[in-house]
Every structure is written in structure tokens, then in C-alpha cells.
Design a protein around this motif. Structure first.
Motif, PDB file in Angstrom:
ATOM      1  N   PHE A  69     -17.989  -6.728   1.850  1.00 36.82           N
ATOM      2  CA  PHE A  69     -16.716  -6.339   1.400  1.00 36.82           C
ATOM      3  C   PHE A  69     -15.985  -5.476   2.266  1.00 36.82           C
ATOM      4  N   VAL A  70     -16.397  -4.489   2.734  1.00 38.76           N
ATOM      5  CA  VAL A  70     -15.897  -3.424   3.385  1.00 38.76           C
ATOM      6  C   VAL A  70     -15.400  -3.863   4.810  1.00 38.76           C
ATOM      7  N   TYR A  71     -16.277  -4.539   5.286  1.00 34.13           N
ATOM      8  CA  TYR A  71     -16.371  -5.295   6.812  1.00 34.13           C
ATOM      9  C   TYR A  71     -15.143  -6.479   6.617  1.00 34.13           C
ATOM     10  N   LEU A  72     -15.224  -7.261   5.475  1.00 33.76           N
ATOM     11  CA  LEU A  72     -14.051  -8.254   5.360  1.00 33.76           C
ATOM     12  C   LEU A  72     -12.578  -7.560   5.555  1.00 33.76           C
ATOM     13  N   LEU A  73     -12.532  -6.417   4.489  1.00 32.13           N
ATOM     14  CA  LEU A  73     -11.184  -5.752   4.490  1.00 32.13           C
ATOM     15  C   LEU A  73     -10.852  -5.290   5.798  1.00 32.13           C
ATOM     16  N   PHE A 126      -5.418  -7.609  -6.417  1.00 31.60           N
ATOM     17  CA  PHE A 126      -4.642  -6.371  -5.981  1.00 31.60           C
ATOM     18  C   PHE A 126      -5.251  -5.672  -4.719  1.00 31.60           C
ATOM     19  N   VAL A 127      -6.554  -5.702  -4.521  1.00 30.01           N
ATOM     20  CA  VAL A 127      -7.234  -5.077  -3.430  1.00 30.01           C
ATOM     21  C   VAL A 127      -6.773  -6.036  -2.069  1.00 30.01           C
ATOM     22  N   PHE A 128      -6.966  -7.217  -2.067  1.00 30.74           N
ATOM     23  CA  PHE A 128      -6.534  -8.321  -1.230  1.00 30.74           C
ATOM     24  C   PHE A 128      -5.076  -8.115  -0.987  1.00 30.74           C
ATOM     25  N   ALA A 129      -4.387  -8.348  -1.807  1.00 36.70           N
ATOM     26  CA  ALA A 129      -2.833  -8.009  -1.747  1.00 36.70           C
ATOM     27  C   ALA A 129      -2.439  -6.798  -0.916  1.00 36.70           C
ATOM     28  N   TYR A 130      -3.136  -5.765  -1.473  1.00 39.71           N
ATOM     29  CA  TYR A 130      -2.852  -4.362  -0.637  1.00 39.71           C
ATOM     30  C   TYR A 130      -3.068  -4.609   0.798  1.00 39.71           C
ATOM     31  N   THR A 131      -4.297  -5.126   0.969  1.00 42.93           N
ATOM     32  CA  THR A 131      -4.937  -5.320   2.616  1.00 42.93           C
ATOM     33  C   THR A 131      -4.011  -6.046   3.216  1.00 42.93           C
ATOM     34  N   LEU A 132      -3.704  -7.272   3.012  1.00 43.14           N
ATOM     35  CA  LEU A 132      -2.789  -8.520   3.314  1.00 43.14           C
ATOM     36  C   LEU A 132      -1.358  -7.959   3.668  1.00 43.14           C
ATOM     37  N   CYS A 133      -0.937  -6.973   2.806  1.00 45.26           N
ATOM     38  CA  CYS A 133       0.283  -6.449   2.977  1.00 45.26           C
ATOM     39  C   CYS A 133       0.499  -5.472   4.360  1.00 45.26           C
ATOM     40  N   PHE A 134      -0.752  -4.791   4.524  1.00 39.79           N
ATOM     41  CA  PHE A 134      -0.421  -3.712   5.622  1.00 39.79           C
ATOM     42  C   PHE A 134      -0.872  -4.831   6.999  1.00 39.79           C
TER      43      PHE A 134
END
Length: 367
Positions: free
Chosen positions: A114-118, A334-342
Motif C-alpha cells: 500500500f505504501v509503495y502504491l501511493l 480519502f487516502v487515494f483522493a489525497y494522493t491523486l490530488c497531489f
């Protein structure tokens, strides 16, 4: 081929996140795939500059340690002395940095995939471009373990590793205040951070987004135009975006911390401590707000700590695993939205062609 590897990294880590959790094979394949994209890359916005700098050293007699970031220059000197060209140097330094990161991910994360995916989504591609910053970040991420320790020399260890990071990239000096995390009186810490950020930001804003007299003061101690140029006026009102990004990161770790503390009975104490430390890292990070106003160069200070958030997200997922499935779905949305936002703000929108595409299409292994 680069696009195939990208799909592979995403798919195997999704598999590792949902089905084969902490699979050593998946983690190993992910590290190798990222290493291939990083170590064998031969075209990105900063590649030519690094290539030329390395060749100046490679074709020089003796050691060449003039200029900034002496530690990075020393690594290039050692590499050239043993006969490696820049390609070989990049292959070695990239895997060293990745393994330093993996050491912390493996030690504290509850789901490395999960860490490496993000991380692959954001900010991996920027790290491929900014090699010095990547090595500095990897050292800082590794040294976070010393902030979690209560041993007699843990502060000294963090300080020494920070100095090594400074030798890779001068901006690492601004991570020294993280030592205040270990102070018991957190109320005074918060007051100090808020007071410093507010007053310093007001002064800089009234001075046209420049730190008064900073260049004249720095010239008294250093003769490095590159470092002095960090303080050139560059962000105008763009600093509001960077402030917002930092606030978003803070709110994400704050929400994660609350969830972890609510379900602390099912977690290892070290995991709870890690999330708490990450929370205070971003609290202290508010002292960088005035620097965001001065130059976009300082936004990397926040970006370099994203891995701490990602590790904390895996711990939070474990904390809410006993809750309703809806809670976990909402949290990870929210986690994926946060990462994709950046990813969209800092990679896709401004650098899709010159960073994302170039890294995937330019590689010694398929050219």
C-alpha cells in the motif's frame, strides 16, 4: 515498456494491498520495477545537468569537491574513481536510496504494498528527476526511527544523520527542528510553532514575499549563489496553494491519528508511536510556511515526508479493520483522493510531458 512497468507496479501493489498482504515476492518485484524506471532513466528535466556535473568530475584529476552539496559530490568522486560512468552511478545511488526507504517501510508499515502504491503515484516521478533531493529524503526517512527511540544517544543519531542529509542537499538543515518532537511540553511547542509561523509570515508578506536582508546576511557566511537564489521572489500568491497542501496533509494525519487512538487496543505500541510522531512532524512543519512564501524550492520539505503519512495510513487501516467495512472504504477513498490530488497538482498538470512521459519512454533498457 515503461507504461507496461507502470501498469505492473500498480497492479501487483493493488494485489499486495488487498489479497497478498506483505508478500515478499510482490514487494521485491515492486522495488526492482521502480529501480528500473529510476536507475536506468536517461532523460528528464534535470538529467543533463547531473550528467554534465558528473562528467566534469569523471574527466578531472583528483578529487573535485568545490561548490554545494559536498556529500553528493564526494559520492560522484568515489564513483568516478572506481570507473563508473553516470549511468552506473545513478543505478547504484537509486537502489541505495530505495533500500533506505524500504528499511523504514518494512520496519513500521503494516502493508508495504500500500505504501509503495501511493509512493509510486506521488512523488516517485519527482524523485527520479531530483536525485540529490531523493537521497536527502531517503536519509531523513531512515533517520525518523531515532525520533521514536528513547535511548540516550537517539537525538545525537538523528542529528548526525541529518548532517549527512545536509551534505546531500542543503535544505535538509530545515529538518533539524524535528528534534523538538521529543520535548514533553507539547503545548509550548505548538505555541512556538504558531507564533514563529504567524509573525515570520506577516513580515515576509509585508516585505513582498522576501525575507528582509536574508541575502546580505547569508553572503556573510557562504559564497554559494545557488543557495542564495532559493530566496528569490518566486511564488507571489502561489504560496496559498502550498499552504493548502500542507494543511491537507496535516488534516489527513490528524484524522488518522484520531482513528488510531480510538482503536489503540488492537495495535502494537510502536505503530501508535509512529503515527503520533508523524502527526507532530507535520505540526512542526508549519514553521516552513514562511519559506513556502519565498520560494517553490521549499515545498519539497513537505513532499519528502509523504512516506511517513503513507506508512501511517497502513497503520490506520489496521486500526479500523475491526470496524464496519463502510468506514474503511470511506477512509481509503480519502487516502487515494489525497494522493491523486497531489499527483495532478504537482506532476500531471505542470509536468506530464517533461517528467511523467519522459521517464517512462526514455530508459537504457529499452532504447
Amino acid at each position: 515498456m515503461g507504461y507496461i512497468i507502470t501498469c505492473f507496479i500498480i497492479i501487483v501493489n493493488l494485489l499486495g494491498t488487498t489479497v497478498k498482504k506483505n508478500s515478499k515476492i510482490i514487494i521485491c518485484l515492486s522495488i526492482i520495477a521502480m529501480w528500473v524506471l529510476f536507475g536506468w532513466n536517461n532523460n528528464n528535466p534535470d538529467y543533463v545537468n547531473y550528467f554534465r556535473s558528473y562528467n566534469v568530475i569523471y574527466f578531472s584529476d583528483g578529487l573535485t569537491l568545490t561548490g554545494r552539496d559536498i556529500g553528493f559530490k564526494l559520492l560522484m568522486n568515489i564513483s568516478s574513481l572506481i570507473g563508473l560512468d553516470y549511468k552506473g552511478f545513478l543505478i547504484i545511488t537509486s537502489i541505495v536510496g530505495i533500500l533506505l526507504i524500504h528499511s523504514t517501510v518494512k520496519k513500521y508499515s503494516t502493508n508495504s504494498s500500500f505504501v509503495y502504491l501511493l509512493y509510486f503515484i506521488y512523488p516517485f516521478f519527482l524523485d527520479v528527476v531530483q536525485v540529490r533531493n531523493f537521497l536527502m529524503m531517503a536519509i531523513i526517512i531512515y533517520s525518523i526511527r531515532f525520533l521514536l527511540q528513547d535511548s540516550k544517544y537517539s537525538n545525537l543519531k538523528y542529528f548526525l544523520f541529518n548532517m549527512v542529509a545536509v551534505l546531500m542537499h542543503s535544505a535538509a538543515i530545515l529538518y533539524l527542528p524535528l528534534l523538538f518532537i521529543k520535548k514533553n511540553n507539547k503545548n509550548n511547542l505548538i505555541k512556538g510553532v504558531v507564533l514563529f509561523s504567524f509573525l515570520f509570515s506577516i513580515i515576509i508578506f509585508l516585505n513582498g514575499n522576501e525575507i528582509p536582508f536574508i541575502k546580505d546576511i547569508m553572503r556573510l557566511f557562504i559564497d554559494n549563489q545557488y543557495i542564495i537564489s532559493w530566496f528569490d521572489k518566486k511564488t507571489e500568491y502561489g504560496f496559498l496553494l502550498f499552504w493548502g497542501m500542507h494543511f491537507l496533509s496535516f488534516f489527513m494525519i490528524r484524522a488518522s491519528r484520531n482513528l488510531v487512538l480510538t482503536n489503540s487496543d488492537i495495535l502494537d505500541p510502536i505503530h501508535i508511536k509512529f503515527v503520533n510522531i508523524t502527526y507532530w512532524v507535520f505540526v512542526i512543519g508549519f514553521i516552513w510556511f514562511p519559506f513556502y512564501m519565498v520560494s517553490i524550492e521549499f515545498t519539497r520539505l513537505m513532499r519528502n515526508l509523504f512516506l511517513l503519512n503513507y506508512i501511517s495510513f497502513t497503520i490506520t487501516n489496521k486500526a479500523i479493520s475491526q470496524s464496519r467495512i463502510e468506514s474503511k472504504v470511506i477512509y481509503n477513498t480519502f487516502v487515494f483522493a489525497y494522493t491523486l490530488c497531489f499527483f495532478i497538482i504537482q506532476i500531471y498538470s505542470p509536468h506530464f510531458e517533461d517528467v511523467f512521459v519522459k521517464i517512462l519512454e526514455n530508459n537504457y533498457l529499452w532504447q
